[in-house]
Scaffold this motif. Sequence first.
Motif, PDB file in Angstrom:
ATOM      1  N   GLN A   1       0.608  -1.170  -0.097  1.00 41.85           N
ATOM      2  CA  GLN A   1       0.086   0.070  -0.022  1.00 41.85           C
ATOM      3  C   GLN A   1       0.783   1.358   0.026  1.00 41.85           C
ATOM      4  O   GLN A   1       2.077   1.250   0.209  1.00 41.85           O
ATOM      5  CB  GLN A   1      -0.987   0.116   1.430  1.00 41.85           C
ATOM      6  CG  GLN A   1      -1.739  -1.208   1.457  1.00 41.85           C
ATOM      7  CD  GLN A   1      -2.956  -0.920   2.365  1.00 41.85           C
ATOM      8  OE1 GLN A   1      -3.294   0.264   2.717  1.00 41.85           O
ATOM      9  NE2 GLN A   1      -3.178  -1.911   2.941  1.00 41.85           N
TER      10      GLN A   1
ATOM     11  N   VAL B   1      -7.569  -0.308   2.377  1.00 37.70           N
ATOM     12  CA  VAL B   1      -6.506  -0.189   1.642  1.00 37.70           C
ATOM     13  C   VAL B   1      -6.320   1.104   0.962  1.00 37.70           C
ATOM     14  O   VAL B   1      -7.200   1.552   0.176  1.00 37.70           O
ATOM     15  CB  VAL B   1      -6.297  -1.526   0.779  1.00 37.70           C
ATOM     16  CG1 VAL B   1      -6.155  -2.860   1.548  1.00 37.70           C
ATOM     17  CG2 VAL B   1      -7.000  -1.529  -0.436  1.00 37.70           C
ATOM     18  N   GLU B   2      -4.960   1.585   1.100  1.00 34.09           N
ATOM     19  CA  GLU B   2      -4.826   2.667   0.294  1.00 34.09           C
ATOM     20  C   GLU B   2      -3.720   2.543  -0.602  1.00 34.09           C
ATOM     21  O   GLU B   2      -2.568   2.345  -0.271  1.00 34.09           O
ATOM     22  CB  GLU B   2      -4.260   3.975   1.279  1.00 34.09           C
ATOM     23  CG  GLU B   2      -4.250   5.403   0.544  1.00 34.09           C
ATOM     24  CD  GLU B   2      -3.769   6.524   1.572  1.00 34.09           C
ATOM     25  OE1 GLU B   2      -3.966   6.118   2.860  1.00 34.09           O
ATOM     26  OE2 GLU B   2      -3.502   7.590   0.882  1.00 34.09           O
ATOM     27  N   VAL B   3      -4.071   2.791  -2.089  1.00 26.26           N
ATOM     28  CA  VAL B   3      -3.333   2.404  -2.973  1.00 26.26           C
ATOM     29  C   VAL B   3      -3.130   3.501  -3.949  1.00 26.26           C
ATOM     30  O   VAL B   3      -3.947   4.288  -4.267  1.00 26.26           O
ATOM     31  CB  VAL B   3      -3.659   1.234  -3.676  1.00 26.26           C
ATOM     32  CG1 VAL B   3      -3.487  -0.346  -2.927  1.00 26.26           C
ATOM     33  CG2 VAL B   3      -5.024   1.295  -4.221  1.00 26.26           C
TER      34      VAL B   3
ATOM     35  N   THR C   1      -3.447   8.947  -4.584  1.00 27.03           N
ATOM     36  CA  THR C   1      -3.826   7.495  -3.900  1.00 27.03           C
ATOM     37  C   THR C   1      -5.205   7.634  -3.814  1.00 27.03           C
ATOM     38  O   THR C   1      -6.177   8.313  -3.728  1.00 27.03           O
ATOM     39  CB  THR C   1      -3.038   7.398  -2.444  1.00 27.03           C
ATOM     40  OG1 THR C   1      -3.845   8.208  -1.647  1.00 27.03           O
ATOM     41  CG2 THR C   1      -1.725   7.197  -2.863  1.00 27.03           C
TER      42      THR C   1
ATOM     43  N   ARG D   1       0.114   4.442   1.880  1.00 27.04           N
ATOM     44  CA  ARG D   1      -0.546   5.016   3.020  1.00 27.04           C
ATOM     45  C   ARG D   1      -0.436   6.440   3.304  1.00 27.04           C
ATOM     46  O   ARG D   1       0.195   6.763   4.620  1.00 27.04           O
ATOM     47  CB  ARG D   1      -0.729   4.058   4.200  1.00 27.04           C
ATOM     48  CG  ARG D   1      -0.998   2.698   4.010  1.00 27.04           C
ATOM     49  CD  ARG D   1      -0.765   1.635   4.935  1.00 27.04           C
ATOM     50  NE  ARG D   1      -1.208   1.905   6.146  1.00 27.04           N
ATOM     51  CZ  ARG D   1      -2.213   1.593   6.688  1.00 27.04           C
ATOM     52  NH1 ARG D   1      -3.183   1.200   6.001  1.00 27.04           N
ATOM     53  NH2 ARG D   1      -2.413   2.087   7.934  1.00 27.04           N
TER      54      ARG D   1
ATOM     55  N   ILE E   1      -2.658  -7.834  -1.721  1.00 32.25           N
ATOM     56  CA  ILE E   1      -2.823  -7.211  -0.365  1.00 32.25           C
ATOM     57  C   ILE E   1      -4.037  -8.056   0.250  1.00 32.25           C
ATOM     58  O   ILE E   1      -3.837  -8.171   1.366  1.00 32.25           O
ATOM     59  CB  ILE E   1      -3.636  -5.662  -0.754  1.00 32.25           C
ATOM     60  CG1 ILE E   1      -2.350  -4.844  -1.282  1.00 32.25           C
ATOM     61  CG2 ILE E   1      -3.791  -5.063   0.694  1.00 32.25           C
ATOM     62  CD1 ILE E   1      -2.663  -3.582  -1.794  1.00 32.25           C
TER      63      ILE E   1
END
Lengths: 447, 617
Positions: B135, B386-388, B371, B137, B401
């Motif tokens: 990720q 989840v931060e992608v 993101t 983040r 992930i």
Amino acid sequence: MAKEERAPETEGGANASEQGEVREPRIGVYVCHCGINIAYMVDVRKVAEVAGTFPNVVVARTYPYMCSDPGQSLIRDDIEKSDLTGVVVAACSPRMHEPTFRAAVSDAGVNPYLLDMANIREQCSWIHEEPEAATEKAIDLVRAAVARASHLSPLVEREVPVTPESLVVGGGIAGIQAALDIAEAGYRVHLVEKEPTIGGRMAQLDKTFPTLDCSACILTPRMVDASRHPNIELATYSEVKEVEGYIGNFNATLTRKARYVDLEKCTNCGLCYASCPVRNVPQLREPVGIPRDLSEKDRTRLDAIIADHGIDAELLIQILQDVNIEYNYLPVDALKYVAFRLGVRPATVYHVASFYTAFSLEPRGRKIVKVCTGTACHARGAVRVLEELERRLGIGPGETTEDMAYTLLTVNCLGCCALGPVVVVDNDYHSVVPGDADAMLARYETA
Amino acid sequence: MRHVKDIADLERARREIMKGRDPDARVVAICCGTGCIACGGLTVADAFRSEVDSRALASKVRVLTTGCHGFCERGPLVVVQPAGILYQQVKPDDVAEIVETSVEGDDLVERLLYVDSASGEKIVREEDVPFYKHQTRLILGRNGALDPTSVEDYVAIGGYGSLAKALDAMTPDEIVATVKASGLRGRGGGGFSTGRKWESCLKAPGDVRYLICNADEGDPGAYMDRSILEGNPHSVLEGMVIGAFALGVTDGYIYVREEYPLAVANFTRALDDARAAGLLGVNILGTGFSFDVAVARGGGAFVCGESTALMASIEGLPGEPRPKHIHTVERGLRQRPTVLNNVETWANVPLIVDKGAEWFAAIGTEGSKGTKIFSLVGKVNNTGLVEVPMGITLREIIDDIGGGIRGGHSFKAVQTGGPSGGCISEDLLDLPVDFDRLAEAGSMMGSGGMIVMDDRNCMVDIAKYFVGFLKDESCGKCTPCREGLRQMHAILTDITEGRGEERHLDELEYISWGLEQTALCQLGSTAQNPVLTTLRYFRDEYRAHIEEKRCPAGVCKALVTYSVVADACTGCTVCAKKCPSDAIEGEPKKVHGIVQDKCIKCGICYEVCKFDAIAID
């Protein structure tokens, strides 16, 4: 305004001989192609062929345009040649060409009312997409028309005196417009409305769909026109008691409800209503105020909530949120009181209270069980968890158990998607696997 | 926190906070996001406090209750800093051991470490866990480092520095230009350029403008806004204050769902603290600029996520949308020009102001920058937030992930974009995730829900679920939405209950077309997406329901029967005990049987059987 009347058989006509002897009907069937309008979908030749086999049919033909001069003379020639007593034209709607064909048969010496039409264009070829089925239907329509034609009797025309007045029942927008149209055409109209004013439902609307035009802007000019039109007699606050008679000669009896105001002099100033000690003037809203049954204690509770937020109509939802928490639902009297304090119409408060799912208009149980039916929970079997709880509590979603212990609700997403299916009892969050809902709830019952 | 007099004073205040803190002190960060609270996070936090007190460590150890870390599947989560050790699924009984071993000592409690399902290895540090490793983040990462109820914590990590920079060194026009150049697009679903929205609002006539933060996160299956508000409310507030300065606004609103009580509490607390510290209210940071924010709680209506409905709701009216010939940036709240942005969008603003438009624009794809936070939920092993970076593929998110599909089942579809989005099938898993590519596939980014489905999910049932959801949430103002959805739901119910006919599929497509063309707002005009995408990618499943009266996934009750697999049944009696309708008969240690007349198809036997001895046909 009636022009037709059934003539006695003895007045003569093609169907009865001089001696009164009834002859077998002899019917000719004429199926029109209407260019390709009918022929592209209906097999007109087959229709004519089959029609030729129907009882009483002596001749059946097709022609590209029956309404054309050659088409009409075809009918006239056949009447002479084959001594027809009735004619069936299978073509367009009788609204289009019935007068044409009536004139044609009349020219050939047959009473025009012995003609019947089968509408195989508007009601068949234009609206169907399967040629075979459309042809079958056309044949059926022709069969019915032939059967009717076999039973027709000749009619003669004569004029009778009528009363050229009309009665419109109901003074809504439709009634007003109808009255205006008739009045403009030069006839007298009696417009009857059971309420004290015309205008009807449209007067209660803000906007009209789909253009969202201002409803009053459309309605009010027509209301004024109707009231001032010399040909319109308004009978408001009246109802139709009885209607008898027939076309051209009706008698209607109206009941005019009791009133104590001289309508000629009234200016609608409203002072009488405002100063009336009993306030039972019909059709005006219940005055906004403090509900009679609201206790002193409830007023204090509600005042405290309103004081927290401030007296501002924009804060209505926030205030109702807290009332909903305070009472566990929204009692009707509380809604009325909030409306009074905020200066908002009770209908608006009810609109808001019934629009948002956060509000309950029914008393709810001591414990509130919320089953999340958000997508993530749904995908992991929330429906089955809900069903388990329904079985255990014996109630459906939105319902409360009889002992007021539980209210079962569904909620669209609690934002605990990773733990689904999720059930919230009061403010405790539980991740519940299908099959375990019973056990989860049992913990509350023993506690 | 003390009152900050001016811009330079903010840095002094930050140093004062840092001076009072030992940089080498042990910090025990316990996730108290709603997910972890549901698993007992608060009792774990209490246990840590009393343990630390009883060992007289209070001066050396800080027990920090933080917002959501994202890895909700494994909650409650505990991270011991500065080593960054991640303990997962911690129970109150484990607390004493953790304090003794990892807080006082430098060892590990091995049994609480995360075990990588692929390699079987134990992983010590939070950042090495595959769920976090892939990720980026930027926004969520700060959740684990601060107590959401402490403005000091936010200032300590440099919070409100962007606001100071904006007020001190930038003109309002420069801020708008920076946001525009960054390529930031609205994170709430529409994906409209934030900078262009701000520009249009500035150009609209009128002196009074409003600014709103849309926290009515109604899409079921998405909860990133909740986690940001609960975990780091000041980041959103800072973005709003910067936006207010850029747009010349003095009154702002945040519209929060009533289903999010903790978010309301934390944000209200943040407003009070920020006001007391001089970061909000009258004369912010001594610059003469004033701005304040009021909290409006929603009433549980999905349609209130729509801009005009939301503004009607703030005005105390029922949340019914209006036609948008005139955009809300020109005439929104109280008929004044209004900028409405989503929580995640506002949280991105301070980052852009701080690090610059170029830095932000370097992340992501050509059309979608920065993101995006997704809530990865459903049938994956590692559920959570989840931060992608934009442009990552669905396969990376789900496999790397999310750790793949749980329970040995196979992937069937991923649903993105909430009820207005669509279901994407396996052959599109290599699709890069950005606004435009998802739309091409018939779905949409939406607010970022990503619900993974496996072979046990019936796609007709999912389509029926969404249509049913929207049918209930339709405000009823316009006919296509009110009646069209009702008809679609009736058709889908017929199909799932074995009354499906060939013509139904055409009818669904026809009504879909009508909705798209004629509904008043986005709720109606995108409502057909779940139906059209499932028809597009999973037509075979519809056909099986209609032609063979069969539900391949075994979900649609009317089309399935439950039976016992004689070879697998051990006669353990669990299913018979659990069966609510006494439909299962059999003696202990002998093969059981299901009496079909009594079976209500609740599926409990299937869930409780440990030997896979219940078959669904």
